[in-house]
Design an enzyme around this catalytic site. Structure first.
Site, PDB file in Angstrom:
ATOM      1  N   CYS A  53      36.569  36.499  36.365  1.00 65.64           N
ATOM      2  CA  CYS A  53      36.068  36.581  34.990  1.00 65.64           C
ATOM      3  C   CYS A  53      34.693  36.696  34.804  1.00 65.64           C
ATOM      4  O   CYS A  53      33.891  36.168  35.146  1.00 65.64           O
ATOM      5  CB  CYS A  53      36.109  35.312  34.434  1.00 65.64           C
ATOM      6  N   TYR A  84      39.197  44.202  25.666  1.00 63.96           N
ATOM      7  CA  TYR A  84      39.592  43.262  26.987  1.00 63.96           C
ATOM      8  C   TYR A  84      40.801  42.851  26.681  1.00 63.96           C
ATOM      9  O   TYR A  84      41.603  42.642  27.534  1.00 63.96           O
ATOM     10  CB  TYR A  84      38.511  42.022  25.789  1.00 63.96           C
ATOM     11  N   GLU A  96      37.032  43.611  34.902  1.00 64.33           N
ATOM     12  CA  GLU A  96      35.599  42.570  35.013  1.00 64.33           C
ATOM     13  C   GLU A  96      34.638  43.008  35.511  1.00 64.33           C
ATOM     14  O   GLU A  96      34.776  42.632  36.597  1.00 64.33           O
ATOM     15  CB  GLU A  96      36.426  41.509  34.078  1.00 64.33           C
ATOM     16  N   ASP A 131      42.823  32.081  37.049  1.00 62.15           N
ATOM     17  CA  ASP A 131      42.545  33.335  36.083  1.00 62.15           C
ATOM     18  C   ASP A 131      43.726  34.496  36.951  1.00 62.15           C
ATOM     19  O   ASP A 131      42.778  34.506  37.859  1.00 62.15           O
ATOM     20  CB  ASP A 131      41.401  33.865  35.536  1.00 62.15           C
ATOM     21  N   TYR A 136      40.931  40.495  37.222  1.00 64.96           N
ATOM     22  CA  TYR A 136      40.542  38.956  38.247  1.00 64.96           C
ATOM     23  C   TYR A 136      40.333  39.467  39.072  1.00 64.96           C
ATOM     24  O   TYR A 136      38.813  39.121  39.768  1.00 64.96           O
ATOM     25  CB  TYR A 136      40.775  38.113  38.004  1.00 64.96           C
ATOM     26  N   CYS A 199      33.570  28.778  32.286  1.00 63.51           N
ATOM     27  CA  CYS A 199      32.841  29.316  33.221  1.00 63.51           C
ATOM     28  C   CYS A 199      33.754  29.281  34.814  1.00 63.51           C
ATOM     29  O   CYS A 199      33.774  28.431  35.205  1.00 63.51           O
ATOM     30  CB  CYS A 199      31.041  29.414  33.932  1.00 63.51           C
ATOM     31  N   CYS A 208      27.147  33.884  53.217  1.00 60.40           N
ATOM     32  CA  CYS A 208      27.157  34.905  54.167  1.00 60.40           C
ATOM     33  C   CYS A 208      26.289  35.578  54.849  1.00 60.40           C
ATOM     34  O   CYS A 208      25.186  35.516  54.244  1.00 60.40           O
ATOM     35  CB  CYS A 208      27.091  36.389  52.718  1.00 60.40           C
TER      36      CYS A 208
END
Length: 216
Positions: A53, A84, A96, A131, A136, A199, A208
């Site tokens: 998202c 959308y 997205e 999602d 996504y 969110c 990472c």
């Protein structure tokens, strides 16, 4: 049937037709006031990331020092100027994404890649958490050969770290960028306009190792 989600990417024959006109969107960023579509300062660079998202993704990047402006949009698909609602069906092929305009003297592309990998789960295929759907999927759309090579190297480094941590295989799409379509105005700066808004962004907890080496 238009709004039924698909878990498979469409073909040119099955994609929604879209439209010739660009969607109406904000002219300036809600937080910084800077122009979404430029002009951008000379020497600044652009990156495009899909991490689920785009509401939460955009906030991650606009908060980083050296990022000049961000915008929410759609890329990686077929349908021109998708809405959308259309992208959510999976029948446009887009995911997205967030476009990030940054000052490479302050923040490097490698540092943006580090934020990308650490702030979502790139092993989930056509979903991100709860999602679900092609829109996504995890993606890096590169703007030149240098970004492509750097993104691929970072993927391999992060895969080594994920494997060491017992996590899965990265499914991130890394491809040269096609056309970027700005999302509707209500998506731009969404979590600043709606502080209690949804969110769904969350990382794996695996660091990472860009810039610090990694044990294979």
């Amino acid at each position: 049937m238009l709004f039924k989600k698909s878990a498979e990417l469409p073909t040119a024959e099955t994609a929604l037709p879209g439209r010739a006109e660009a969607l109406a969107t904000d002219e300036n960023h809600f937080v910084s006031g800077k122009p979404l579509k430029g002009p951008y300062p000379e020497g600044f660079q652009t990156a495009i990331f899909g991490m689920g998202c785009f509401w939460g993704v955009e906030r991650i990047f606009w908060s980083l020092p050296g990022v000049w402006v961000t915008s929410a949009g759609y890329s990686g698909g077929i349908t021109p100027n998708p809405t959308y609602e259309e992208t959510c069906t999976g029948r446009t092929g887009h995911t997205e994404v967030v476009k990030v305009v940054f000052d490479p003297k302050v923040i490097t592309y490698a540092e943006l890649l580090k934020a990308f990998w650490e702030n979502h789960d790139p092993t989930q295929g056509m979903r991100q958490g709860n999602d679900i759907g092609t829109t996504y999927r995890s993606a890096i759309y590169t703007l030149n050969a240098e970004q492509q090579a750097e993104a691929e190297v970072s993927r391999d480094a992060y895969q080594a770290a994920l494997t060491k941590a017992g996590r899965g295989t990265i499914t991130t799409e890394i491809e040269p960028a096609g056309e970027y379509f700005y999302a509707e105005e209500y998506h731009q700066g969404y979590l600043a306009k709606n502080p209690a808004g949804y969110c769904g962004i969350g990382g794996t907890g695996v660091v990472c190792p860009i810039g610090v080496g990694v044990d294979a």
